[in-house]
Motif scaffolding. Sequence first.
Motif, mmCIF file in Angstrom:
data_model
loop_
_atom_site.group_PDB
_atom_site.id
_atom_site.type_symbol
_atom_site.label_atom_id
_atom_site.label_comp_id
_atom_site.label_asym_id
_atom_site.label_seq_id
_atom_site.Cartn_x
_atom_site.Cartn_y
_atom_site.Cartn_z
ATOM 1 N N ARG A 9 0.832 -1.211 0.000
ATOM 2 C CA ARG A 9 0.000 0.000 0.000
ATOM 3 C C ARG A 9 0.869 1.265 0.000
ATOM 4 N NH1 ARG A 9 -4.714 0.064 4.014
ATOM 5 N NH2 ARG A 9 -5.427 1.592 2.506
ATOM 6 N N ILE A 10 1.996 1.210 0.684
ATOM 7 C CA ILE A 10 2.924 2.345 0.629
ATOM 8 C C ILE A 10 3.483 2.482 -0.791
ATOM 9 C CG2 ILE A 10 5.214 3.116 1.397
ATOM 10 C CD1 ILE A 10 4.417 2.012 4.214
ATOM 11 N N ALA A 11 3.876 1.357 -1.392
ATOM 12 C CA ALA A 11 4.432 1.400 -2.759
ATOM 13 C C ALA A 11 3.407 1.935 -3.749
ATOM 14 C CB ALA A 11 4.910 0.007 -3.169
ATOM 15 N N GLU A 14 -0.889 4.587 -1.395
ATOM 16 C CA GLU A 14 -2.152 4.617 -0.640
ATOM 17 C C GLU A 14 -1.943 4.984 0.825
ATOM 18 O OE1 GLU A 14 -3.921 0.958 -3.339
ATOM 19 O OE2 GLU A 14 -3.847 0.745 -1.164
ATOM 20 N N ILE A 15 -0.730 4.760 1.326
ATOM 21 C CA ILE A 15 -0.372 5.106 2.704
ATOM 22 C C ILE A 15 0.875 5.970 2.610
ATOM 23 C CG2 ILE A 15 0.488 4.200 4.901
ATOM 24 C CD1 ILE A 15 -1.109 1.689 4.464
ATOM 25 N N PRO A 16 0.888 7.117 3.321
ATOM 26 C CA PRO A 16 2.077 7.980 3.226
ATOM 27 C C PRO A 16 3.277 7.381 3.949
ATOM 28 C CG PRO A 16 0.487 8.874 4.797
ATOM 29 C CD PRO A 16 -0.161 7.671 4.181
ATOM 30 N N ASP A 31 11.230 3.917 9.152
ATOM 31 C CA ASP A 31 10.311 3.142 9.980
ATOM 32 C C ASP A 31 9.460 4.101 10.811
ATOM 33 O OD1 ASP A 31 10.324 -0.065 11.057
ATOM 34 O OD2 ASP A 31 9.321 1.430 12.308
ATOM 35 N N ILE A 32 8.169 3.773 10.910
ATOM 36 C CA ILE A 32 7.234 4.653 11.622
ATOM 37 C C ILE A 32 7.470 4.620 13.132
ATOM 38 C CG2 ILE A 32 5.348 2.992 12.025
ATOM 39 C CD1 ILE A 32 3.425 5.139 10.942
ATOM 40 N N ALA A 33 8.115 3.590 13.627
ATOM 41 C CA ALA A 33 8.359 3.444 15.075
ATOM 42 C C ALA A 33 9.829 3.087 15.276
ATOM 43 C CB ALA A 33 7.449 2.373 15.662
ATOM 44 N N VAL A 38 18.936 5.714 13.595
ATOM 45 C CA VAL A 38 18.597 5.572 12.171
ATOM 46 C C VAL A 38 17.915 4.220 12.014
ATOM 47 C CG1 VAL A 38 19.477 5.359 9.818
ATOM 48 C CG2 VAL A 38 20.521 7.001 11.405
ATOM 49 N N HIS A 39 16.681 4.232 11.561
ATOM 50 C CA HIS A 39 15.919 2.981 11.390
ATOM 51 C C HIS A 39 15.130 3.101 10.088
ATOM 52 C CE1 HIS A 39 13.090 -0.277 13.296
ATOM 53 N NE2 HIS A 39 13.452 -0.573 12.059
ATOM 54 N N LEU A 40 15.671 2.470 9.047
ATOM 55 C CA LEU A 40 15.081 2.523 7.711
ATOM 56 C C LEU A 40 14.631 1.125 7.321
ATOM 57 C CD1 LEU A 40 17.948 4.699 6.165
ATOM 58 C CD2 LEU A 40 15.813 5.497 7.209
ATOM 59 N N PHE A 86 16.540 -9.053 9.172
ATOM 60 C CA PHE A 86 15.347 -9.604 8.523
ATOM 61 C C PHE A 86 14.634 -10.473 9.556
ATOM 62 C CE2 PHE A 86 18.206 -8.993 4.888
ATOM 63 C CZ PHE A 86 17.376 -8.580 3.859
ATOM 64 N N ASN A 87 13.655 -9.956 10.237
ATOM 65 C CA ASN A 87 12.880 -10.798 11.143
ATOM 66 C C ASN A 87 12.136 -11.825 10.296
ATOM 67 O OD1 ASN A 87 13.649 -9.354 13.442
ATOM 68 N ND2 ASN A 87 12.017 -7.859 13.140
ATOM 69 N N THR A 88 12.210 -13.081 10.712
ATOM 70 C CA THR A 88 11.646 -14.163 9.893
ATOM 71 C C THR A 88 10.809 -15.065 10.784
ATOM 72 O OG1 THR A 88 13.587 -14.011 8.452
ATOM 73 C CG2 THR A 88 12.225 -15.986 8.249
ATOM 74 N N GLY A 93 9.575 -11.937 15.771
ATOM 75 C CA GLY A 93 9.233 -10.522 15.751
ATOM 76 C C GLY A 93 8.712 -10.012 14.425
ATOM 77 N N GLN A 94 8.529 -10.902 13.439
ATOM 78 C CA GLN A 94 8.013 -10.428 12.151
ATOM 79 C C GLN A 94 6.521 -10.138 12.278
ATOM 80 O OE1 GLN A 94 8.653 -13.047 8.773
ATOM 81 N NE2 GLN A 94 8.079 -11.457 7.304
ATOM 82 N N THR A 95 6.132 -8.938 11.880
ATOM 83 C CA THR A 95 4.718 -8.543 11.921
ATOM 84 C C THR A 95 4.159 -8.285 10.531
ATOM 85 O OG1 THR A 95 5.315 -6.214 12.234
ATOM 86 C CG2 THR A 95 4.937 -7.528 14.226
ATOM 87 N N VAL A 96 5.016 -8.000 9.557
ATOM 88 C CA VAL A 96 4.579 -7.744 8.181
ATOM 89 C C VAL A 96 5.173 -8.845 7.309
ATOM 90 C CG1 VAL A 96 4.568 -6.139 6.247
ATOM 91 C CG2 VAL A 96 4.495 -5.257 8.600
HETATM 92 P P1 AMP Z 1 8.735 -6.531 11.376
HETATM 93 O O1 AMP Z 1 8.261 -6.461 12.803
HETATM 94 O O2 AMP Z 1 10.128 -7.063 11.220
HETATM 95 O O3 AMP Z 1 7.718 -7.247 10.501
HETATM 96 O O4 AMP Z 1 8.840 -5.036 10.872
HETATM 97 C C1 AMP Z 1 7.752 -4.265 10.452
HETATM 98 C C2 AMP Z 1 8.164 -2.836 10.630
HETATM 99 O O5 AMP Z 1 7.309 -2.040 9.851
HETATM 100 C C3 AMP Z 1 8.070 -2.335 12.077
HETATM 101 O O6 AMP Z 1 9.350 -1.865 12.499
HETATM 102 C C4 AMP Z 1 7.038 -1.205 11.986
HETATM 103 O O7 AMP Z 1 7.336 -0.122 12.850
HETATM 104 C C5 AMP Z 1 7.122 -0.824 10.515
HETATM 105 N N1 AMP Z 1 5.907 -0.220 9.970
HETATM 106 C C6 AMP Z 1 4.636 -0.693 10.052
HETATM 107 N N2 AMP Z 1 3.785 0.122 9.408
HETATM 108 C C7 AMP Z 1 4.540 1.145 8.908
HETATM 109 C C8 AMP Z 1 4.240 2.321 8.152
HETATM 110 N N3 AMP Z 1 2.989 2.625 7.759
HETATM 111 N N4 AMP Z 1 5.264 3.145 7.813
HETATM 112 C C9 AMP Z 1 6.534 2.850 8.182
HETATM 113 N N5 AMP Z 1 6.878 1.756 8.907
HETATM 114 C C10 AMP Z 1 5.894 0.922 9.267
#
Ligand code: AMP
Length: 113
Positions: A9-11, A14-16, A31-33, A38-40, A86-88, A93-96
């Motif tokens: 959605r970012i690509a 749709e999401i800034p 990274d949003i959090a 430096v966290h890219l 790379f969280n796997t 800790g992988q959430t996405v």
């Molecule tokens: P992971 O936990 O390894 O899957 O990493 C997912 C990362 O995506 C986390 O560090 C989140 O803070 C980051 N994240 C989730 N949503 C967004 C967003 N809209 N913009 C930037 N970073 C995001």
Amino acid sequence: MSEPTVFERIAAGEIPATKVFESDRVLGIRDIAPKAPVHLLLFPKAADYANVTELAAGDPALLAELVAAAQQLADEHTGGQYRLVFNTGAEAGQTVFHVHAHVLGGGLTEASL
Ligand code: AMP
């Protein structure tokens, strides 16, 4: 069809997000959090691979492009030295579940991811 991932959605615009890198197939954002000074994040624009193991097996050239982009970002943002994560898997800790690299730097602690 599964739901698009947040990175798709970012690509798609749709999401800034704050873009720090872009090529034909790869996007880099802040990274949003942030968990380090430096966290890219770097990820393929397409969500073809859920994690780095799948990416390495399916498209090693794209993985190499992500790593080269990480070095470029580190050169620009952290003096060239960085941690690449790379969280796997959810328990790691992988959430996405759209492969992405965390590029961390600028004064890391052991607790940075
Ligand atoms: P992971 O936990 O390894 O899957 O990493 C997912 C990362 O995506 C986390 O560090 C989140 O803070 C980051 N994240 C989730 N949503 C967004 C967003 N809209 N913009 C930037 N970073 C995001």
